[in-house]
Write a protein that holds these residues in place. Structure first.
Motif, PDB file in Angstrom:
ATOM      1  N   PRO A 216       0.823  -1.218   0.000  1.00  0.00           N
ATOM      2  CA  PRO A 216       0.000   0.000   0.000  1.00  0.00           C
ATOM      3  C   PRO A 216       0.850   1.259   0.000  1.00  0.00           C
ATOM      4  N   VAL A 217       0.256   2.330  -0.475  1.00  0.00           N
ATOM      5  CA  VAL A 217       0.899   3.641  -0.388  1.00  0.00           C
ATOM      6  C   VAL A 217       0.826   4.108   1.062  1.00  0.00           C
ATOM      7  N   THR A 218       1.953   4.496   1.625  1.00  0.00           N
ATOM      8  CA  THR A 218       1.996   4.966   3.004  1.00  0.00           C
ATOM      9  C   THR A 218       2.663   6.327   3.074  1.00  0.00           C
ATOM     10  N   GLY A 219       2.547   6.957   4.229  1.00  0.00           N
ATOM     11  CA  GLY A 219       2.982   8.338   4.379  1.00  0.00           C
ATOM     12  C   GLY A 219       4.466   8.562   4.243  1.00  0.00           C
ATOM     13  N   ASP A 220       5.278   7.526   4.416  1.00  0.00           N
ATOM     14  CA  ASP A 220       6.723   7.718   4.335  1.00  0.00           C
ATOM     15  C   ASP A 220       7.261   7.606   2.914  1.00  0.00           C
ATOM     16  N   GLN A 221       6.346   7.427   1.930  1.00  0.00           N
ATOM     17  CA  GLN A 221       6.808   7.239   0.560  1.00  0.00           C
ATOM     18  C   GLN A 221       6.992   8.554  -0.196  1.00  0.00           C
ATOM     19  N   PHE A 222       6.219   9.578   0.154  1.00  0.00           N
ATOM     20  CA  PHE A 222       6.443  10.896  -0.450  1.00  0.00           C
ATOM     21  C   PHE A 222       5.876  11.984   0.452  1.00  0.00           C
ATOM     22  N   ASP A 223       6.367  13.198   0.277  1.00  0.00           N
ATOM     23  CA  ASP A 223       6.038  14.306   1.175  1.00  0.00           C
ATOM     24  C   ASP A 223       4.743  15.015   0.806  1.00  0.00           C
ATOM     25  N   LEU A 224       4.498  15.181  -0.486  1.00  0.00           N
ATOM     26  CA  LEU A 224       3.351  15.967  -0.932  1.00  0.00           C
ATOM     27  C   LEU A 224       2.515  15.125  -1.894  1.00  0.00           C
ATOM     28  N   GLY A 225       1.269  14.882  -1.526  1.00  0.00           N
ATOM     29  CA  GLY A 225       0.371  14.080  -2.354  1.00  0.00           C
ATOM     30  C   GLY A 225      -0.674  14.948  -3.019  1.00  0.00           C
ATOM     31  N   ARG A 226      -0.933  14.670  -4.269  1.00  0.00           N
ATOM     32  CA  ARG A 226      -1.926  15.445  -5.006  1.00  0.00           C
ATOM     33  C   ARG A 226      -3.334  14.928  -4.731  1.00  0.00           C
ATOM     34  N   VAL A 227      -4.275  15.847  -4.585  1.00  0.00           N
ATOM     35  CA  VAL A 227      -5.699  15.508  -4.523  1.00  0.00           C
ATOM     36  C   VAL A 227      -6.297  15.942  -5.855  1.00  0.00           C
ATOM     37  N   GLY A 228      -6.422  14.998  -6.775  1.00  0.00           N
ATOM     38  CA  GLY A 228      -6.874  15.317  -8.127  1.00  0.00           C
ATOM     39  C   GLY A 228      -8.286  14.855  -8.388  1.00  0.00           C
TER      40      GLY A 228
END
Length: 759
Positions: free
Chosen positions: A653-665
């Motif tokens: 799964p995608v977790t919070g430690d994989q990238f700093d800024l996530g897009r809400v598209g």
């Protein structure tokens, strides 16, 4: 109330302010009746019936009272019936014929009221207003926006906005139907036709998964307007603005009316035989030279179920399994990705007492379902909670909100699941899902949500469009499934766009050896067949999609509109009838199949999708395309084996430690499909304003940004330049930048990582 009792047994009582879906106002007094032993006539809408009560609806006393009320109503009403859009279907006209006088005893000048600007959808002639307050009560009770109200007193009373601004409700057009006079009318339709000139054609809207019932009012070969068609199980008596005004996009300048082929890089009009031969040659040539696996078929979920069935039949007859309608999905790990699951029919949602929304702006994604949840909150005091990357402006209060960036949504839902295991005593599953839940410690918010659902008598978990399109959609769905089972509540997984459920049932999904929509574009095919879509707007990664189409040997597009991306990448354009011009059926989220007939004929040489596919199949020499009538397709569809879901194979799964800024598209309410994007009236609303890169104040401060800064947003190999807007609603660590817009068409995944650089 008396008026409800008389309606049940077919006794007619005149009324203006009463409506069975709204609260009782009793301010028009047109429904006065004579009740035995009452000192004066009483309003039937506000008088409860009692044992032994005697009510006289046609006595001299009752009729005289009703005639007196009518005389007062007509004192100030303007005599402009010949130019009024409501003329011919006006409740005031009808009742004035029965209860009005042939002359007026009043000689004073009539009052004049200044018209109000309510936006591009609703026109006003407020001098005609009789102050029934139906519009006020609808916006307050049903739409939940409270944007109209009464100001002034006595003869100076007016219905107005409290501040001079547009009505921004996604259900605003319903006040046109509710208005008993011509004070509120359909602005795009205004002065264009008379009721007696038009024919009503029943139809079904497919801009979302609800499948709202409506009537298209047709004059000649043109749809003039649409109005709701009552169906309590589907849309009650309401209609979302998206369904009401989308048909104005049928006359878009880029409407494709003749077949076209590209010769030496230039488009040329041609006849159907030439275009069909070119399409068949491209497909058969690819299959013969490179194998059927080099063919990719992408179809809009809004196509009819019969078109999905024929396209799946054609694809598999060629030996290919690369067909998919789930265009905006990024994660296909769940065996039923994109398929609805409804433990509780949508019509029963108002009876729920606790609702947990996971990933979705239900107010804009499915306005009718948003109304049903508001009804549960308003009438049943339901406690509603949500898990979202943005604190959306819902029209109901929320008892708990978990606003987190997209990259931590799976972990946050796992914390709720862990809290559910604690409060219910349910054993965690003995697999990767159970291990993931066990590793998450619940916080106070997660525990409150689990306790609320555990204590509910009729709880509900709803997975919306954001959860469906999330890069870890399979994890979110699996967690929700376990959570619903552990707490013994209903689970409703919404299927996303209109007729996704019909596409699933018709087999427009890849088989075990086939490629899904994402894989077809990540590993480009040599030939693509596209049906009713804009490749730069309707796919999960539009930048990647356009590159894949550019690299293909041939692209055949069945389309109603020839957008810029199609003109650049396609080689053959086959003019497709838009949905209102097509016979067929669709299946809504409740698995309710609804058939419809074309409201009008398609323009020029455009043809219905099932006819194009029949001819294409015959040109390819395939069996099963010799039918001459749509009924034969329906029979074959009903006889076909149901589509079986595949296995669920959850990855990491995608977790919070994989990238700093996530897009809400997320997809804006008026950008979801080819038709609404071309409706001028919808595109003139505030919901269709140009996007901005929205950041939480803490995120903006950390990046050194303020309102109005110009930044470059990078994703994959593409970038766009856009203005920053600081917005408290956005989760820290997220960038709210909608997809399916021209300004963001070159970017990547709607919920993937994103980078921001100051210009």
């Amino acid at each position: 109330m008396i008026i409800e009792a008389t309606d049940r047994i077919g006794i007619d009582i005149p009324r203006f302010c009463y409506h069975h879906k709204l609260s009782i106002a009793a301010n028009c007094r047109m429904c006065l009746v004579d009740v035995e032993k009452a000192p004066k006539p009483l309003p039937a809408c506000a008088t409860p019936v009692g044992e032994g009560m005697k009510v006289f609806t046609e006595s001299k006393r009752a009729v005289d009272a009703q005639r007196g009320v009518m005389e007062f109503l007509l004192i100030n009403h303007p005599l402009d019936c010949p130019i009024c859009d409501q003329g011919g279907e006006c409740e005031l006209q009808d009742l004035a014929m029965g209860y009005g006088r042939s002359i007026s005893r009043f000689t004073e000048r009539k009052r004049v009221v200044k018209d109000k600007n309510l936006g591009p959808l609703v026109a006003t002639d407020m001098t005609r207003c009789i102050h029934c307050t139906r519009c006020v009560r609808f916006l307050e009770e049903i739409a939940g926006t409270s944007e109209l109200g009464g100001i002034g007193r006595g003869e100076h009373t007016e219905i107005s906005t409290f501040v001079e601004r547009n009505i921004n409700s996604e259900l605003s057009g319903n006040i046109i139907d509710l208005c008993p006079v011509g004070a509120l009318t359909n602005k795009p339709f205004r002065f264009s036709a008379r009721p007696w000139e038009m024919r009503a054609r029943p139809f079904v809207a497919t801009h979302d998964c609800v499948g709202s019932n409506l009537f298209y009012h047709v004059r000649g070969h043109r749809i003039m307007r649409s109005v709701p068609r009552d169906n309590e199980a589907v849309n009650e008596c309401w209609l979302a603005d998206r369904d009401r005004y989308s048909h104005f996009g049928l006359d878009a300048p880029d409407r494709l009316k003749t077949p076209r082929i590209k010769v030496d890089g230039q488009w040329q009009d041609c006849d159907w035989s030439t275009a069909m031969d070119a399409a068949a040659a491209a497909i058969s040539g690819t299959v013969a030279e490179h194998g059927p696996a080099e063919l990719g078929v992408l179809v809009s979920p809004r196509a009819t179920t019969e078109e999905h069935f024929l396209l799946a039949r054609l694809t598999r007859a060629l030996g290919c399994s690369n067909i998919d309608h789930r265009l905006r999905l990024s994660d296909f790990s769940h065996g039923e990705a994109g398929r609805a699951h409804m433990d509780l029919a949508s019509g029963d949602w108002p009876a729920t007492d606790a609702v947990f929304l996971v990933g979705g702006n239900i107010r804009h994604d499915q306005p009718i379902l948003g109304h049903r949840l508001r009804t549960a909150w308003r009438l049943n005091q339901a406690r509603i909670m949500d898990l979202n990357p943005v604190a959306y402006d819902f029209h109901f209060d929320l008892s708990e909100r978990l606003i987190v960036p997209p990259q931590t949504m799976v972990e946050t839902l796992a914390r709720v699941a862990r809290a559910a295991a604690d409060v219910s005593g349910a054993a965690l599953p003995d697999d990767a899902l159970g291990e993931f839940i066990a590793a998450r410690a619940p916080d106070a918010g997660a525990r409150r949500i689990a306790e609320t659902l555990q204590a509910s008598e009729r709880g509900l978990i709803v997975l919306g469009d954001i959860a469906l399109q999330h890069p870890s959609a399979g994890w979110l769905r699996s967690l929700a499934e376990w959570l619903a089972g552990a707490l013994d509540v209903s689970l409703c997984v919404l299927p996303g766009p209109g007729n996704s459920q019909g596409a699933w049932s018709a087999g427009a999904v890849p088989a075990d050896d086939g490629l899904n929509a994402r894989a077809m574009l990540a590993d480009p095919r040599r030939t693509y067949v596209l049906v009713d879509l804009d490749p730069d707007r309707d796919l999960a990664r539009p930048g990647q999609a356009v590159k894949a189409l550019r690299s293909a040997d041939r692209v055949i597009a069945l389309c109603a509109f020839a957008g810029d991306a199609l003109l650049e990448t396609a080689d053959v354009l086959l003019p497709l009838a838009a949905l209102p011009e097509t016979d067929g059926s669709c299946v809504n989220l409740d698995n309710r199949s609804q058939a419809f007939r074309a409201a009008i004929r398609p323009p020029g040489e455009a043809r219905e999708g099932w006819k194009i596919l029949r001819r294409l199949g015959a040109s390819l020499g395939l069996e099963g395309f010799a039918f001459t009538d749509l009924a034969e397709v329906v029979d074959a569809l009903q006889a076909a084996a149901p589509t079986r879901p595949g296995p669920t194979r959850l990855g990491e799964p995608v977790t919070g430690d994989q990238f700093d800024l996530g897009r809400v598209g997320d997809v804006p309410i008026y950008a979801g499909d080819t038709l609404v994007r071309r409706s001028p009236s919808l595109q003139a609303t505030t919901h269709a304003e140009p996007p901005a890169a929205r950041l939480h104040p803490a995120t903006a401060e950390k990046m050194g940004l303020v309102d109005g800064n110009e930044v470059e947003v990078r994703q994959d190999d593409a970038s766009v330049t856009i203005i920053v807007a600081v917005d408290q609603r956005v989760a820290p660590g997220a960038l709210w930048l909608p997809s399916s817009l021209a300004e963001t068409a070159s970017l990547g995944g709607a919920y993937d990582s994103v980078r921001v650089e100051v210009r």
